[in-house]
Design a protein around this motif. Structure first.
Motif, short mmCIF file in Angstrom:
data_model
loop_
_atom_site.label_atom_id
_atom_site.label_comp_id
_atom_site.label_asym_id
_atom_site.label_seq_id
_atom_site.Cartn_x
_atom_site.Cartn_y
_atom_site.Cartn_z
N LYS A 1 88.34 0.81 5.24
CA LYS A 1 88.49 -0.51 5.86
C LYS A 1 88.01 -0.51 7.30
N ASN A 2 87.88 0.67 7.91
CA ASN A 2 87.32 0.69 9.27
C ASN A 2 85.80 0.92 9.25
N ASP A 3 85.17 0.61 8.10
CA ASP A 3 83.72 0.68 7.92
C ASP A 3 83.16 2.09 7.93
N LEU A 4 84.05 3.06 7.91
CA LEU A 4 83.59 4.44 7.81
C LEU A 4 83.25 4.73 6.35
N CYS A 5 82.11 5.39 6.14
CA CYS A 5 81.71 5.78 4.78
C CYS A 5 81.71 7.29 4.68
N ILE A 6 82.40 7.81 3.68
CA ILE A 6 82.45 9.25 3.49
C ILE A 6 81.95 9.58 2.10
N ARG A 7 81.03 10.53 2.05
CA ARG A 7 80.48 10.96 0.78
C ARG A 7 81.02 12.35 0.48
N GLY A 8 81.44 12.57 -0.73
CA GLY A 8 81.95 13.89 -1.07
C GLY A 8 82.24 14.03 -2.55
N THR A 9 82.57 15.23 -2.95
CA THR A 9 82.91 15.49 -4.34
C THR A 9 84.38 15.18 -4.54
N LEU A 10 84.68 14.39 -5.55
CA LEU A 10 86.06 13.99 -5.82
C LEU A 10 86.87 15.20 -6.28
N ASN B 1 95.24 7.64 -3.37
CA ASN B 1 94.85 8.56 -2.31
C ASN B 1 93.77 9.46 -2.88
N VAL B 2 92.73 9.65 -2.13
CA VAL B 2 91.56 10.36 -2.65
C VAL B 2 91.35 11.64 -1.85
N ARG B 3 91.11 12.70 -2.56
CA ARG B 3 90.81 13.96 -1.89
C ARG B 3 89.37 14.33 -2.18
N LEU B 4 88.61 14.58 -1.14
CA LEU B 4 87.19 14.84 -1.29
C LEU B 4 86.85 16.23 -0.77
N ALA B 5 85.84 16.85 -1.40
CA ALA B 5 85.34 18.13 -0.92
C ALA B 5 83.93 17.94 -0.40
N ASP B 6 83.47 18.84 0.41
CA ASP B 6 82.11 18.81 0.99
C ASP B 6 81.82 17.45 1.61
N VAL B 7 82.71 17.00 2.47
CA VAL B 7 82.58 15.65 2.99
C VAL B 7 81.42 15.54 3.98
N VAL B 8 80.71 14.43 3.84
CA VAL B 8 79.65 14.09 4.79
C VAL B 8 79.93 12.67 5.25
N VAL B 9 80.01 12.48 6.55
CA VAL B 9 80.19 11.13 7.09
C VAL B 9 78.80 10.53 7.22
N CYS C 1 93.80 2.61 2.77
CA CYS C 1 92.72 2.38 3.73
C CYS C 1 91.36 2.28 3.07
N VAL C 2 91.32 2.43 1.75
CA VAL C 2 90.04 2.42 1.05
C VAL C 2 89.62 0.98 0.77
N ARG C 3 88.37 0.66 1.07
CA ARG C 3 87.85 -0.66 0.71
C ARG C 3 87.10 -0.56 -0.62
N TYR C 4 86.12 0.30 -0.67
CA TYR C 4 85.37 0.51 -1.91
C TYR C 4 85.26 1.98 -2.22
N VAL C 5 85.09 2.28 -3.50
CA VAL C 5 84.63 3.61 -3.89
C VAL C 5 83.35 3.40 -4.66
N HIS C 6 82.27 3.94 -4.14
CA HIS C 6 80.99 3.81 -4.84
C HIS C 6 80.92 4.93 -5.87
N GLU D 1 101.98 4.93 7.24
CA GLU D 1 101.18 3.71 7.14
C GLU D 1 100.04 3.68 8.14
N ASN D 2 100.15 4.47 9.21
CA ASN D 2 99.11 4.48 10.24
C ASN D 2 97.97 5.44 9.96
N VAL D 3 98.15 6.26 8.94
CA VAL D 3 97.17 7.30 8.67
C VAL D 3 95.99 6.73 7.88
N VAL D 4 94.79 7.04 8.31
CA VAL D 4 93.60 6.66 7.53
C VAL D 4 93.12 7.86 6.73
N LEU D 5 92.87 8.96 7.40
CA LEU D 5 92.47 10.15 6.67
C LEU D 5 92.85 11.39 7.46
#
Lengths: 104, 124
Positions: free
Chosen positions: A20-29, A37-45, A67-72, B65-69
């Motif tokens: 939701k803060n427009d940050l995009c993170i790519r990684g292996t689920l 809640n999503v846990r990602l490996a090898d994250v690339v911003v 905090c997630v808006r979309y999951v591509h 609630e304040n945590v994003v990641l």
């Protein structure tokens, strides 16, 4: 609940999570829980210029579901038909089980 | 939260909050709401893609609630990648830079406001 199950089937795939803060993170689920809640490996911003401090992250990170808006997702990995069928099955089960309100 | 989260326990983690603030600390405890306890925490203040400072703030309990990641920070490689872009400065220096950045933003906002068309009251 379908969606947690859906994401479970995608574990190991490369996905992009848009926050939701427009940050995009790519990684292996790695894993998904019922809160999504999503846990990602090898994250690339994807935009390190906007969030340079996140370069300090090591391979894995956890994103809070709220905090997630979309999951591509990779489209060929999603069985849309199965998802729709499961949804309709539950919907009809709910309808059948519904008790008519008093006075009707 | 997921099972694998326990791997992060007692590790140095970076937490990103909804208001954009960043905290680093040893993750000592968490729960299903992602409430977090950070020991030896520092707030990492970043200004405009050019500098950062670590401001020590002891023990922090962060309401979920304040945590994003959040995630473990790399010991060297990631830190190096970050330092490649940001230089570390002192706390006083970063506060000065923060104020300067805020003043710049305020100036931009003022200018944007002035550029709005001004309508004659009689037209409405």
């Amino acid at each position: 609940m379908f969606f947690a199950a859906l994401f479970q089937t995608l574990v190991g795939q490369v996905v992009t999570v848009e926050l939701k803060n427009d940050l995009c993170i790519r990684g292996t689920l790695l894993s998904v829980d019922p809160y999504l809640n999503v846990r990602l490996a090898d994250v690339v911003v994807t935009e390190p210029e906007a969030f340079p401090a996140l370069l300090a992250l090591r391979h894995s990170c956890t994103v809070r579901g709220s905090c997630v808006r979309y999951v591509h997702l990779p489209p060929d990995q999603v069985d849309v038909q199965l998802l729709q069928d499961a949804t309709r099955q539950v919907a009809s089960a709910v309808k059948a089980a519904r008790v008519r309100p008093v006075g009707e | 939260m997921s099972q694998a989260l326990s791997e992060d326990l007692d590790q140095r983690v970076l937490v990103c909050l909804r208001d954009g603030r960043l905290f680093l600390g040893y993750l000592r405890s968490y729960d299903q709401y992602s409430n977090l306890v950070l020991e030896d925490a520092v707030e990492r203040v970043v200004v405009r893609n050019e500098a950062f400072a670590d401001v020590p703030c002891g023990l922090r309990v962060i309401r979920g609630e304040n945590v994003v990641l959040f995630g473990r920070v790399a010991d060297e490689s990631g830190e190096l990648r970050m330092r490649h872009r940001l230089r570390q400065v002192s706390e006083e220096e970063i506060r000065r830079m923060q104020e300067a950045a805020a003043a710049d933003q305020a100036a931009v906002r003022r200018r944007d406001k002035l550029e709005w068309p001004v309508f004659d009251d009689g037209a409405f």
